[in-house]
Motif scaffolding. Structure first.
Motif, PDB file in Angstrom:
ATOM      1  N   HIS A  42       0.712  -1.043   0.086  1.00  0.00           N
ATOM      2  CA  HIS A  42       0.123  -0.024  -0.006  1.00  0.00           C
ATOM      3  C   HIS A  42       0.914   1.188  -0.109  1.00  0.00           C
ATOM      4  N   PHE A  43       0.373   2.062  -0.810  1.00  0.00           N
ATOM      5  CA  PHE A  43       1.340   3.431  -1.030  1.00  0.00           C
ATOM      6  C   PHE A  43       0.480   4.604  -0.738  1.00  0.00           C
ATOM      7  N   SER A  44       1.002   5.689  -0.193  1.00  0.00           N
ATOM      8  CA  SER A  44       0.283   6.803  -0.122  1.00  0.00           C
ATOM      9  C   SER A  44       0.020   7.724  -1.290  1.00  0.00           C
ATOM     10  N   ASP A  45       0.840   7.559  -2.423  1.00  0.00           N
ATOM     11  CA  ASP A  45       0.610   8.142  -3.756  1.00  0.00           C
ATOM     12  C   ASP A  45       0.593   7.419  -4.776  1.00  0.00           C
ATOM     13  N   VAL A  46       0.538   6.105  -4.918  1.00  0.00           N
ATOM     14  CA  VAL A  46       0.255   5.392  -6.077  1.00  0.00           C
ATOM     15  C   VAL A  46      -0.683   4.190  -5.745  1.00  0.00           C
ATOM     16  N   LYS A  47      -1.125   3.558  -6.690  1.00  0.00           N
ATOM     17  CA  LYS A  47      -2.061   2.416  -6.332  1.00  0.00           C
ATOM     18  C   LYS A  47      -1.448   1.279  -5.621  1.00  0.00           C
ATOM     19  N   ASP A  48      -2.317   0.622  -4.787  1.00  0.00           N
ATOM     20  CA  ASP A  48      -1.869  -0.501  -3.975  1.00  0.00           C
ATOM     21  C   ASP A  48      -1.514  -1.506  -5.152  1.00  0.00           C
ATOM     22  N   GLN A  49      -0.659  -2.479  -4.643  1.00  0.00           N
ATOM     23  CA  GLN A  49      -0.181  -3.713  -5.643  1.00  0.00           C
ATOM     24  C   GLN A  49      -0.091  -5.057  -4.880  1.00  0.00           C
ATOM     25  N   PHE A  50      -0.558  -5.913  -5.617  1.00  0.00           N
ATOM     26  CA  PHE A  50      -0.664  -7.294  -5.003  1.00  0.00           C
ATOM     27  C   PHE A  50       0.236  -8.379  -6.119  1.00  0.00           C
ATOM     28  N   SER A  51       1.283  -8.719  -5.319  1.00  0.00           N
ATOM     29  CA  SER A  51       2.371  -9.763  -6.195  1.00  0.00           C
ATOM     30  C   SER A  51       2.363 -11.208  -5.557  1.00  0.00           C
ATOM     31  N   ASP A  96      19.735 -36.292  -8.816  1.00  0.00           N
ATOM     32  CA  ASP A  96      20.796 -35.546  -8.543  1.00  0.00           C
ATOM     33  C   ASP A  96      21.563 -34.732  -9.487  1.00  0.00           C
ATOM     34  N   GLU A  97      21.276 -35.098 -10.707  1.00  0.00           N
ATOM     35  CA  GLU A  97      21.895 -34.366 -11.822  1.00  0.00           C
ATOM     36  C   GLU A  97      21.013 -33.473 -12.646  1.00  0.00           C
ATOM     37  N   ASN A  98      19.623 -33.767 -12.417  1.00  0.00           N
ATOM     38  CA  ASN A  98      18.739 -33.108 -13.553  1.00  0.00           C
ATOM     39  C   ASN A  98      17.588 -32.615 -12.537  1.00  0.00           C
ATOM     40  N   ILE A  99      17.776 -31.170 -12.969  1.00  0.00           N
ATOM     41  CA  ILE A  99      16.657 -30.451 -11.898  1.00  0.00           C
ATOM     42  C   ILE A  99      15.846 -29.529 -12.929  1.00  0.00           C
ATOM     43  N   TYR A 100      14.596 -29.645 -12.726  1.00  0.00           N
ATOM     44  CA  TYR A 100      13.718 -28.756 -13.485  1.00  0.00           C
ATOM     45  C   TYR A 100      13.041 -27.618 -12.766  1.00  0.00           C
ATOM     46  N   LYS A 101      12.844 -26.593 -13.273  1.00  0.00           N
ATOM     47  CA  LYS A 101      11.959 -25.292 -12.352  1.00  0.00           C
ATOM     48  C   LYS A 101      11.120 -24.809 -13.409  1.00  0.00           C
ATOM     49  N   LEU A 102       9.968 -24.422 -12.633  1.00  0.00           N
ATOM     50  CA  LEU A 102       8.915 -23.389 -13.410  1.00  0.00           C
ATOM     51  C   LEU A 102       8.731 -22.107 -12.336  1.00  0.00           C
ATOM     52  N   ILE A 103       8.619 -21.105 -12.813  1.00  0.00           N
ATOM     53  CA  ILE A 103       8.455 -19.935 -11.975  1.00  0.00           C
ATOM     54  C   ILE A 103       7.551 -18.996 -12.574  1.00  0.00           C
ATOM     55  N   TYR A 104       6.231 -18.649 -11.747  1.00  0.00           N
ATOM     56  CA  TYR A 104       5.553 -17.464 -12.221  1.00  0.00           C
ATOM     57  C   TYR A 104       5.542 -16.396 -11.229  1.00  0.00           C
ATOM     58  N   THR A 105       5.772 -15.342 -11.556  1.00  0.00           N
ATOM     59  CA  THR A 105       5.975 -13.991 -10.650  1.00  0.00           C
ATOM     60  C   THR A 105       5.119 -13.036 -11.050  1.00  0.00           C
ATOM     61  N   ARG A 106       4.631 -12.161 -10.322  1.00  0.00           N
ATOM     62  CA  ARG A 106       3.968 -10.883 -10.780  1.00  0.00           C
ATOM     63  C   ARG A 106       4.522  -9.953  -9.842  1.00  0.00           C
ATOM     64  N   SER A 107       5.133  -8.914 -10.652  1.00  0.00           N
ATOM     65  CA  SER A 107       5.919  -7.783  -9.857  1.00  0.00           C
ATOM     66  C   SER A 107       5.451  -6.252 -10.533  1.00  0.00           C
ATOM     67  N   TYR A 108       6.147  -5.379  -9.790  1.00  0.00           N
ATOM     68  CA  TYR A 108       5.658  -3.996 -10.234  1.00  0.00           C
ATOM     69  C   TYR A 108       7.088  -2.864  -9.702  1.00  0.00           C
ATOM     70  N   ARG A 109       6.972  -1.790 -10.193  1.00  0.00           N
ATOM     71  CA  ARG A 109       7.895  -0.799  -9.983  1.00  0.00           C
ATOM     72  C   ARG A 109       7.273   0.401  -9.601  1.00  0.00           C
ATOM     73  N   GLU A 110       7.242   0.970  -8.723  1.00  0.00           N
ATOM     74  CA  GLU A 110       6.425   2.325  -8.359  1.00  0.00           C
ATOM     75  C   GLU A 110       7.295   3.256  -9.037  1.00  0.00           C
ATOM     76  N   PRO A 111       6.501   4.411  -9.528  1.00  0.00           N
ATOM     77  CA  PRO A 111       7.292   5.445 -10.143  1.00  0.00           C
ATOM     78  C   PRO A 111       8.233   6.063  -9.169  1.00  0.00           C
ATOM     79  N   SER A 112       9.400   6.388  -9.911  1.00  0.00           N
ATOM     80  CA  SER A 112      10.522   7.184  -8.850  1.00  0.00           C
ATOM     81  C   SER A 112       9.886   8.447  -8.823  1.00  0.00           C
TER      82      SER A 112
END
Lengths: 163, 667
Positions: B423-432, B443-459
């Motif tokens: 929650h920010f005082s000057d930009v919209k709230d964000q859910f990530s 032990d030799e073979n590893i698989y990964k799957l990743i989903y992420t939602r992120s944001y950058r508030e304005p400077s």
């Protein structure tokens, strides 16, 4: 050139392997002069790593394991012979031809042979340790009968058996 | 002592053939201890649900890497851009090269991005001599649950604040090299019972300048070289006593104004940019229950900027509504006095008591304020100054709640579920939200799957800048956001050998950047997609030699209609050869592909380039002494980083061949 080892893996092995020695059901038969001995058998290239391993074990255990005196010996593979009488052995690379006699001796003497890398299970070491998302004690099931070492039940609850 | 006594009694228990449950717990505790160390020091990162590159001090030193900035150029998919006043900014996967805050820099757990720019570039000169390791996460999220990054995050662990493991280092170091470069410093530590103290300090300077050519006022001004001189020092102080800890870092950067605040090369040699940062975090960690650990912390961060720059040369003109075209016979100076402060409070709980779960949850509050907010303009060679505010807003309040759970489904599969609400005082709230899965096939073979939602508030620069400047702000600008999808495969062959491949797709929304028109306004400019891959091969060869190669590819758009200022293809390779136990030689080769321009920029693409560095390191172990010699860009390759359209038509030429000699002594 010196062997490149993972310091964290070495530290974990230094901490855990001596405790595993106590889980050998026949450990009382392997005590000599009230001492429990672990031989770190190394090549010239592995001297620094062997010294490091001994140093970490000595620091943690301060030459005692329970009420027994605990001695860690550095043995150059060139000096290793059938008369060796340690309670357990540790090798860095069992695939080296010169090191194979250590594994053979350990089996015939019914002594645990620890290895730095579980990749050496094909070369006959009995126990290793691996750090990934968790830390695992690996037991080489395919050679267990050759060693004829019997462990207390709690060891089988904590070790991961590799076929 | 307790452990020894326990041992004696346990040994007796075993001899008496009792169950030995206590001994089992002791062994399980040991296994857990080393798992935790491996996780904290990222030594088991390949088996965890992140895509992380870890750079260690030893290898960086063998390669002749001097600074944090230089180290980052080894990471697949990471490039460096140059902005106003020569600010160098890491770009991850080509994502929005015109924004400064798309990545976060975290030093010993403290985020050091400022509010003004969202940037941290003044820390990039940090010498690797005080750094234990650098953990770089490509993609959103970070290794700290309380921090969300956008395109990537850089975690620096200093030697003075090294986490669990071997004894902390004590050393002194020095270096000298081209452009009158000199550097010196130390890392120190002391332990007295439960009290641990550690510190690092460095000072470095150089007088570098680079040929800049024609700027955006080709008919005015006489300067040809961009002043890049630097005077930089920092002190880090750390203390820990039982559960209490203190981490402080005080840094000052004085530098030449480089290519200018407004991309005009200044004739005034006294022009400068001074940035001072202070950060302090105090905390207390305590056991709330078995397997539940709480940490309460308060933090303080400030930044002071002072800049003097002749932004327009004598005789130049600019459009200033409503007056129209205004000419400045004596040029136009901009003098900035700016300061900001941020206070942070955080309470975090880590729960390991639930079997097969590692839960981290917490709340964090921050209050950011402007302390100095002055822009002064002079049109008579600094004889008189007209003062006005730099930013229209005075602060930002932020509150966040976060939770994530690393769940071991079974021995082969772990998932991580995470969520963060801001929650920010000057930009919209964000859910990530975040979802990550890692499957250890074996032990030799590893698989990964990743989903992420992120944001950058304005400077604050993007949102609140007022007055007549090269850039303008848009108060209604919203946060930019990204939905990132990543898939990775790791194949390990041998203890130290591995091949890694990861694919990514980034759906960037409401990207914030300026368009090259007068005024250049930061605003939400649209949605852009990026996709690509990163691959790495790492081999440990005979005699401890190491070979490493990475290749990255990115395609799509980062601005309207183009993948601008970003190379589609990049590759890095190095070889470290141990001639003897004491002497090692290394070579490092970097390839950066051709870079497109923005759609309206009619210049040819920026040419691709290859640079090569070589280093020799001699180490005398009995005295823990080492000396190294490095030659950078040995073939004196001429290469450029892209300049914005309408500024330096010839782009920014980079340094040619240089040398560096470095010494260090451990105690």
């Amino acid at each position: 050139m010196a062997l490149s080892v993972d310091p964290l893996l070495l530290q974990a092995q230094a901490s855990i392997f001596p405790k595993i020695m106590l889980l050998d059901n026949a450990i009382s038969n392997k005590i000599k002069a009230n001492r429990l001995v672990l031989d770190i058998v190394h090549t010239d290239a592995q001297t620094a790593s062997a010294t490091k391993l001994k140093s970490v074990i000595d620091t943690e255990y301060n030459n005692s394991l329970g009420d027994l005196r605990f001695e860690v010996r550095l043995v150059n593979i060139k000096d290793f012979g059938a008369e060796e009488d340690a309670a357990a052995y540790y090798v860095f690379d069992a695939s080296l031809p010169s090191v194979k006699k250590v594994v053979s001796h350990a089996k015939s003497a019914q002594r645990i042979c620890f290895g730095y890398s579980y990749k050496d299970f094909n070369d006959g070491i009995l126990i290793s340790l691996f750090v990934k998302e968790k830390t695992y004690i690996y037991l080489n099931k395919s050679v267990l009968h050759q060693y004829a070492v019997k462990f207390t039940p709690i060891f089988y609850r904590i070790a991961k058996v590799i076929e | 002592m307790r452990k020894v006594l326990l041992f004696i009694s346990l040994f007796s228990i075993l001899c008496a053939e009792e169950s030995g449950e206590e001994f089992l717990k002791l062994l399980q505790g040991d296994l857990k201890k080393y798992s935790q160390i491996a996780t904290e020091t990222k030594q088991n990162v390949d088996y965890m649900p992140y895509i992380v590159s870890v750079l260690h001090n030893k290898e960086l030193t063998q390669l002749g890497i001097l600074s944090l900035r230089e180290a980052l150029t080894l990471v697949p998919g990471v490039d460096i851009s140059v902005g106003m006043a020569g600010v160098q900014n890491p770009i991850f996967r080509g994502s929005n090269p015109f924004a400064m805050g798309q990545s976060k820099l975290i030093i010993d757990g403290v985020v050091v991005n400022d509010q003004m720019f969202g940037a941290y570039n003044q820390y990039l000169d940090m010498p690797v001599d005080i750094i234990e390791r650098i953990e770089v996460v490509r993609g959103p999220g970070s290794l700290l649950s309380s921090v969300n990054a956008y395109a990537g995050s850089i975690h620096v662990i200093t030697k003075a604040n090294k986490d669990a493991g071997p004894q902390k280092e004590k050393s002194i170091f020095a270096a000298f090299g081209s452009d009158d470069y000199m550097m010196g410093g130390f890392v120190a530590s002391h332990q007295e019972g439960d009290l641990e103290l550690s510190s690092d300090l460095f000072y470095q300077r150089h007088d570098r300048e680079l040929y800049a050519g024609v700027d955006r006022f080709p008919a005015f001004g006489t300067a040809e070289y961009a002043p890049l001189w630097l005077r930089n020092y920092a002190v880090g102080l750390n203390a820990a006593y039982k559960g209490f800890y203190l981490k402080g870092r005080f840094a000052k950067n004085e530098s030449g104004i480089s290519y200018g605040q407004s991309f005009s090369l200044s004739d005034d040699l006294s022009d400068h940019l001074d940035v001072q940062n202070n950060s302090l975090e105090v905390g207390y960690g305590f056991d709330m229950a078995e397997g539940v650990k709480g940490t309460l912390s308060v933090g303080y961060f400030d930044e002071w900027r002072e800049m003097q720059n002749e932004v327009m040369p004598d005789g130049s003109s600019m459009m200033m509504p409503p007056m129209g075209m205004v000419t400045f016979p004596n040029g136009r100076y901009l003098v900035i006095d700016y300061a900001e402060q941020t206070f942070k409070e955080r309470f975090e709980v880590k729960v390991s008591a639930v079997e097969d779960h590692m839960i981290t949850t917490g709340v964090e509050f921050s209050q950011s304020r402007i302390k100095e907010n002055t822009a002064k303009v002079s049109t008579d060679n600094l004889q008189t100054l007209t003062e006005e505010d730099l930013l229209s807003n005075s602060g930002r309040e932020h509150a966040s709640f976060y939770i994530d759970d690393l769940i071991d489904i079974d021995e082969k599969t772990s998932i991580q579920l995470g969520a963060k609400f801001d929650h920010f005082s000057d930009v919209k709230d964000q859910f990530s939200p975040r979802f990550a899965l890692v499957h250890r096939y074996d032990d030799e073979n590893i698989y990964k799957l990743i989903y992420t939602r992120s944001y950058r508030e304005p400077s604050w620069r993007e949102q609140y800048l007022i007055g007549s400047h090269y850039f303008s702000a848009s108060e209604g600008v919203e946060s930019e956001s990204v939905d990132a999808y990543e898939a990775a495969f790791i194949h390990k062959f041998g203890i130290h050998n591995d091949f890694k491949l990861n694919l990514f797709y980034l759906n960037n929304q409401d990207q914030i950047y300026f368009e090259n028109m007068n005024p250049r306004v930061f605003d939400n400019r649209g949605d852009h997609e990026l996709y690509g891959l990163e691959s790495e091969l790492s081999l440990q060869l005979a005699q401890g030699d190491k070979f490493y190669l990475n290749y990255s590819y990115v395609d799509g758009e980062n601005v309207s209609g183009a993948l601008a200022n970003s190379a589609q293809h990049m590759a890095r390779a190095y070889y470290i050869h141990n001639l003897t136990r004491e002497l090692s030689l290394s070579s490092l080769v970097k390839y950066v592909g051709e870079k497109e321009r923005t759609q309206d920029d009619t210049r040819d693409n920026v040419d691709d380039y290859i640079t090569a560095d070589i280093s020799a390191v001699y180490r005398y172990e009995p005295e823990d002494l080492s000396i190294s010699l490095s030659v950078k860009n040995i073939f004196d390759t001429t290469y450029y980083l892209p300049s914005p359209d309408g500024t330096y038509p010839g782009d920014f030429e980079q340094a040619g061949t240089s040398f560096l000699v470095r010494l260090s002594k451990g105690f």
